[in-house]
Write a protein that holds these residues in place. Structure first.
Motif, PDB file in Angstrom:
ATOM      1  N   GLY A  35      42.849  40.526  29.576  1.00  0.00           N
ATOM      2  CA  GLY A  35      42.855  39.844  30.864  1.00  0.00           C
ATOM      3  C   GLY A  35      43.443  40.694  31.974  1.00  0.00           C
ATOM      4  N   LEU A  36      44.485  41.468  31.658  1.00  0.00           N
ATOM      5  CA  LEU A  36      45.085  42.364  32.649  1.00  0.00           C
ATOM      6  C   LEU A  36      44.130  43.510  32.986  1.00  0.00           C
ATOM      7  CD1 LEU A  36      48.762  42.491  31.320  1.00  0.00           C
ATOM      8  CD2 LEU A  36      47.941  41.354  33.395  1.00  0.00           C
ATOM      9  N   PHE A  37      43.440  44.032  31.986  1.00  0.00           N
ATOM     10  CA  PHE A  37      42.426  45.062  32.231  1.00  0.00           C
ATOM     11  C   PHE A  37      41.331  44.514  33.141  1.00  0.00           C
ATOM     12  CE2 PHE A  37      44.296  47.675  29.031  1.00  0.00           C
ATOM     13  CZ  PHE A  37      43.724  48.939  29.143  1.00  0.00           C
ATOM     14  N   GLN A  38      40.991  43.232  32.954  1.00  0.00           N
ATOM     15  CA  GLN A  38      39.894  42.616  33.703  1.00  0.00           C
ATOM     16  C   GLN A  38      40.158  42.618  35.207  1.00  0.00           C
ATOM     17  OE1 GLN A  38      36.959  38.788  33.068  1.00  0.00           O
ATOM     18  NE2 GLN A  38      39.146  38.424  32.880  1.00  0.00           N
ATOM     19  N   ILE A  39      41.418  42.696  35.613  1.00  0.00           N
ATOM     20  CA  ILE A  39      41.763  42.728  37.037  1.00  0.00           C
ATOM     21  C   ILE A  39      41.088  43.909  37.732  1.00  0.00           C
ATOM     22  CG2 ILE A  39      43.662  43.069  38.673  1.00  0.00           C
ATOM     23  CD1 ILE A  39      45.471  41.545  36.736  1.00  0.00           C
ATOM     24  N   PHE A  40      40.952  45.031  37.011  1.00  0.00           N
ATOM     25  CA  PHE A  40      40.319  46.212  37.597  1.00  0.00           C
ATOM     26  C   PHE A  40      38.879  45.932  38.033  1.00  0.00           C
ATOM     27  CE2 PHE A  40      43.666  48.351  35.077  1.00  0.00           C
ATOM     28  CZ  PHE A  40      44.200  49.182  36.052  1.00  0.00           C
ATOM     29  N   SER A  41      38.248  44.921  37.437  1.00  0.00           N
ATOM     30  CA  SER A  41      36.851  44.622  37.759  1.00  0.00           C
ATOM     31  C   SER A  41      36.684  44.106  39.173  1.00  0.00           C
ATOM     32  CB  SER A  41      36.280  43.603  36.771  1.00  0.00           C
ATOM     33  OG  SER A  41      36.894  42.331  36.942  1.00  0.00           O
ATOM     34  N   LEU A  42      37.784  43.769  39.846  1.00  0.00           N
ATOM     35  CA  LEU A  42      37.707  43.353  41.240  1.00  0.00           C
ATOM     36  C   LEU A  42      37.331  44.518  42.141  1.00  0.00           C
ATOM     37  CD1 LEU A  42      40.901  41.110  41.246  1.00  0.00           C
ATOM     38  CD2 LEU A  42      38.538  40.315  41.453  1.00  0.00           C
ATOM     39  N   ILE A  43      37.450  45.738  41.612  1.00  0.00           N
ATOM     40  CA  ILE A  43      37.041  46.934  42.347  1.00  0.00           C
ATOM     41  C   ILE A  43      35.572  47.206  42.018  1.00  0.00           C
ATOM     42  CG2 ILE A  43      37.510  49.369  42.787  1.00  0.00           C
ATOM     43  CD1 ILE A  43      40.277  48.937  41.525  1.00  0.00           C
ATOM     44  N   PRO A  44      34.679  47.221  42.988  1.00  0.00           N
ATOM     45  CA  PRO A  44      33.257  47.477  42.720  1.00  0.00           C
ATOM     46  C   PRO A  44      33.054  48.801  41.991  1.00  0.00           C
ATOM     47  CG  PRO A  44      33.554  46.695  44.961  1.00  0.00           C
ATOM     48  CD  PRO A  44      34.936  46.959  44.416  1.00  0.00           C
ATOM     49  N   GLY A  45      32.196  48.771  40.990  1.00  0.00           N
ATOM     50  CA  GLY A  45      31.906  49.976  40.222  1.00  0.00           C
ATOM     51  C   GLY A  45      32.610  50.019  38.884  1.00  0.00           C
ATOM     52  N   VAL A  46      33.704  49.248  38.759  1.00  0.00           N
ATOM     53  CA  VAL A  46      34.446  49.230  37.495  1.00  0.00           C
ATOM     54  C   VAL A  46      33.637  48.517  36.422  1.00  0.00           C
ATOM     55  CG1 VAL A  46      36.495  48.347  36.309  1.00  0.00           C
ATOM     56  CG2 VAL A  46      36.715  49.397  38.569  1.00  0.00           C
ATOM     57  N   SER A  47      33.077  47.372  36.759  1.00  0.00           N
ATOM     58  CA  SER A  47      32.303  46.516  35.871  1.00  0.00           C
ATOM     59  C   SER A  47      33.215  45.606  35.058  1.00  0.00           C
ATOM     60  CB  SER A  47      31.412  47.315  34.919  1.00  0.00           C
ATOM     61  OG  SER A  47      30.870  46.480  33.899  1.00  0.00           O
ATOM     62  N   ARG A  48      33.087  44.309  35.293  1.00  0.00           N
ATOM     63  CA  ARG A  48      33.885  43.334  34.549  1.00  0.00           C
ATOM     64  C   ARG A  48      33.543  43.395  33.068  1.00  0.00           C
ATOM     65  NH1 ARG A  48      34.047  39.398  31.811  1.00  0.00           N
ATOM     66  NH2 ARG A  48      31.783  39.414  31.754  1.00  0.00           N
ATOM     67  N   ALA A  49      32.254  43.456  32.767  1.00  0.00           N
ATOM     68  CA  ALA A  49      31.834  43.553  31.368  1.00  0.00           C
ATOM     69  C   ALA A  49      32.342  44.849  30.754  1.00  0.00           C
ATOM     70  CB  ALA A  49      30.310  43.473  31.272  1.00  0.00           C
ATOM     71  N   GLY A  50      32.206  45.936  31.501  1.00  0.00           N
ATOM     72  CA  GLY A  50      32.614  47.240  30.990  1.00  0.00           C
ATOM     73  C   GLY A  50      34.095  47.333  30.702  1.00  0.00           C
ATOM     74  N   ILE A  51      34.932  46.853  31.619  1.00  0.00           N
ATOM     75  CA  ILE A  51      36.383  46.995  31.448  1.00  0.00           C
ATOM     76  C   ILE A  51      36.905  46.069  30.355  1.00  0.00           C
ATOM     77  CG2 ILE A  51      37.097  45.278  33.172  1.00  0.00           C
ATOM     78  CD1 ILE A  51      38.687  48.755  32.495  1.00  0.00           C
ATOM     79  N   THR A  52      36.328  44.885  30.199  1.00  0.00           N
ATOM     80  CA  THR A  52      36.778  43.984  29.133  1.00  0.00           C
ATOM     81  C   THR A  52      36.324  44.487  27.768  1.00  0.00           C
ATOM     82  OG1 THR A  52      34.848  42.581  29.634  1.00  0.00           O
ATOM     83  CG2 THR A  52      36.966  41.896  30.532  1.00  0.00           C
ATOM     84  N   MET A  53      35.125  45.062  27.699  1.00  0.00           N
ATOM     85  CA  MET A  53      34.671  45.672  26.442  1.00  0.00           C
ATOM     86  C   MET A  53      35.531  46.881  26.103  1.00  0.00           C
ATOM     87  SD  MET A  53      30.509  45.527  26.775  1.00  0.00           S
ATOM     88  CE  MET A  53      29.688  44.018  27.283  1.00  0.00           C
ATOM     89  N   THR A  54      35.880  47.657  27.125  1.00  0.00           N
ATOM     90  CA  THR A  54      36.740  48.825  26.930  1.00  0.00           C
ATOM     91  C   THR A  54      38.086  48.400  26.356  1.00  0.00           C
ATOM     92  OG1 THR A  54      35.723  50.069  28.746  1.00  0.00           O
ATOM     93  CG2 THR A  54      37.946  50.714  28.098  1.00  0.00           C
ATOM     94  N   ALA A  55      38.682  47.384  26.960  1.00  0.00           N
ATOM     95  CA  ALA A  55      39.985  46.903  26.496  1.00  0.00           C
ATOM     96  C   ALA A  55      39.907  46.386  25.063  1.00  0.00           C
ATOM     97  CB  ALA A  55      40.490  45.801  27.429  1.00  0.00           C
ATOM     98  N   ALA A  56      38.858  45.636  24.766  1.00  0.00           N
ATOM     99  CA  ALA A  56      38.704  45.094  23.414  1.00  0.00           C
ATOM    100  C   ALA A  56      38.498  46.205  22.389  1.00  0.00           C
ATOM    101  CB  ALA A  56      37.522  44.119  23.383  1.00  0.00           C
ATOM    102  N   ARG A  57      37.769  47.246  22.774  1.00  0.00           N
ATOM    103  CA  ARG A  57      37.561  48.375  21.858  1.00  0.00           C
ATOM    104  C   ARG A  57      38.863  49.145  21.642  1.00  0.00           C
ATOM    105  NH1 ARG A  57      34.663  48.996  18.311  1.00  0.00           N
ATOM    106  NH2 ARG A  57      33.756  51.063  18.608  1.00  0.00           N
ATOM    107  N   ILE A  58      39.655  49.288  22.704  1.00  0.00           N
ATOM    108  CA  ILE A  58      40.969  49.939  22.571  1.00  0.00           C
ATOM    109  C   ILE A  58      41.847  49.157  21.594  1.00  0.00           C
ATOM    110  CG2 ILE A  58      43.132  50.445  23.792  1.00  0.00           C
ATOM    111  CD1 ILE A  58      41.443  51.148  26.248  1.00  0.00           C
ATOM    112  N   LEU A  59      41.694  47.819  21.611  1.00  0.00           N
ATOM    113  CA  LEU A  59      42.466  46.957  20.715  1.00  0.00           C
ATOM    114  C   LEU A  59      41.834  46.845  19.323  1.00  0.00           C
ATOM    115  CD1 LEU A  59      43.385  44.128  23.248  1.00  0.00           C
ATOM    116  CD2 LEU A  59      44.890  45.895  22.330  1.00  0.00           C
TER     117      LEU A  59
END
Length: 255
Positions: free
Chosen positions: A143-167
């Protein structure tokens, strides 16, 4: 009329496909709006596109959402994991800060940087699953990673998948976590849009229905086939796509 319908279908395809893939829907919508002056584009249409995606993801996960007895833990965690995005998103929206981030240079750099981070995170070969391993700590981090998705280009799907893969969640379950988190995110975006809409004089017309229905179709098909794709392949294709888009934007900006 025909031109308006074509524009709506293009916007629906961009919204429906890019919302759930790790390539940033906001970035694509901003770029297309910058390159082409769509006469049909408006706040009402934007809300309709988001509603179409929201209805699609709710329909796709309808069994899990309706089976509250067996999925209560997951639904509570998804709700809690959305709180950081809602709080920060509302703050950036009400202060107007969020609009200062909507430019091509920001999109170019975030598309490249977070694409590379996705590539690194996706190299994980661990196999955690939602049912056994999703807990408060992990959903809070995502959820904290998902905050970055508020910046255009980050991608909400991309950053949450990234965080989940890191975990250490597997690719399919990382995608499912991302898709489930999209429900509160899309609901919040739609609510804010509707809030602004009430302050305007708008006219509902047939384009709204077309936008909702077509966005629903593109979104549903994207989610369905992405889960099938990611069960067999890595995220590399999306990383390469992001790098190509970023290089193209760098060329436009700096040359």
């Amino acid at each position: 009329m025909f031109q308006n319908i074509i524009e709506i279908l293009i916007l629906s395809a961009i919204q429906g496909i890019s919302e759930f893939l790790p390539i940033s829907s906001s970035a694509h919508l901003i770029l297309v709006s910058s390159l082409y002056e769509f006469k049909s584009s408006s706040l009402l249409i934007d809300i309709s596109l988001h509603l179409g995606s929201l209805f699609a993801i709710i329909y796709f996960f309808r069994k899990e959402l309706l089976d509250i007895k067996n999925n209560q833990k997951i639904l509570v965690l998804i709700t809690l994991g959305s709180v950081p995005l809602i709080i920060v998103g509302y703050f950036l929206y009400t202060t107007g800060i969020i609009y200062s981030l909507r430019n091509i240079e920001v999109i170019a750099w975030t598309t490249l940087i977070f694409g590379i981070i996705l590539y690194i995170a996706d190299k994980s070969r661990f196999d955690k699953k939602i049912s056994a391993n999703l807990n408060f700590q992990s959903i809070l981090i995502i959820g904290l990673f998902q905050i970055f998705s508020l910046i255009p280009g980050v991608s909400r799907a991309g950053i949450t998948m990234t965080a989940a893969r890191i975990l250490k969640f597997n690719r399919v379950d990382s995608s499912k976590i991302s898709f489930l988190l999209s429900i509160p995110a899309l609901s919040g975006a739609s609510f804010l849009g509707l809030k602004d809409l009430f302050d305007q004089s708008v006219e509902f017309n047939y384009l709204v229905i077309i936008a909702i229905v077509s966005s629903f179709i593109f979104s549903f098909v994207t989610v369905k086939f992405f889960l099938e794709y990611i069960n067999k392949f890595s995220m590399n294709a999306f990383v390469i796509y992001r790098i190509i888009i970023a290089l193209f934007l760098f060329f436009i900006i700096y040359f």
